[in-house]
Design an enzyme around this catalytic site. Sequence first.
Site, PDB file in Angstrom:
ATOM      1  CB  SER A  70      62.363  22.070  19.538  1.00  0.00           C
ATOM      2  OG  SER A  70      64.557  22.277  19.660  1.00  0.00           O
ATOM      3  CE1 TYR A 118      63.417  26.666  17.541  1.00  0.00           C
ATOM      4  CE2 TYR A 118      64.019  26.609  19.692  1.00  0.00           C
ATOM      5  CZ  TYR A 118      63.707  25.743  18.175  1.00  0.00           C
ATOM      6  OH  TYR A 118      64.178  24.546  17.054  1.00  0.00           O
TER       7      TYR A 118
END
Length: 288
Positions: free
Chosen positions: A152, A165
């Site tokens: 990501s 995350y």
Amino acid sequence: MKLEGRVAIVTGAGSGLGRESSRLFAAEGARVAVVDIDPERAAETVELVEKDGGTALAVTADVSVEEQVRAAVATTVDTFGTLDIMFANAGVVSRGGVPSVAGGEQVEFQDLTDADWQHVLGVNLSGVFYSAKAAVPALRANGGGTILATSSAASLVAYHSIALYSATKAGVNGLIRGLSLDLGRYGIRVNALAPTHGMSPNFLMPPGAPVVGQSYEEVSGPWDPSVSPIPLKLQRPPSLRDNAKVALFLASDDSEYISGQTLVATDGGTLSRVGMWFPEDKGSPGDL
């Protein structure tokens, strides 16, 4: 066809990038094992692949459970005879999500629990580890192949309210670098893509929510590049397919001599920004 005769496993393939990549891989000639924790979503993806003329198999598995990942790989090899590509795509956002995007309630860092941490760690990082580990024997038996993971943009820059995350996705980047060094001797390439834009709203929606099938930008209303925070101004919004094309590149022989890399995907120049906000920039820092 870029994947003619290949066999691919795609985890988290019941929605979002996983579903779009499964469809694209199949359209490029691969037989695809569609792995998802939600059997109905997996079956829907298979139906879409087959409607497009491709071949796919639905497999139910929780990637945070090593035994289930091993079973998914075994089912794939038993069904299709081999394995060429492991795309460890499944991921979850940490509790609290991205409130400014999702409209949800912000969760303060100190209020996150060990269960919150173990959940995001189990899916996002252990899930990649288990997927790679289970795939290696089949890839070695096949004379080599590709391990691909979804990282990501949050592994490279900070986003509000998703520190857990971000940490797991940064771990993915480190894991693929180490594995590329260790597995290259077997002809196994290991890479990741780090999407910035063009991802699915399902990522921030509750489990079992209807599959949107479009990106954040596509569902947010009429596209106006002049007010988009993306520096690259195109006349269409970024899509799931834009990221799936990067996954296809990394899974195919077009990237045959690339390994150990995390490739920023569908960025449009966003991560090229400096920390200061200039008057000529449209939108606001919060738009990122």
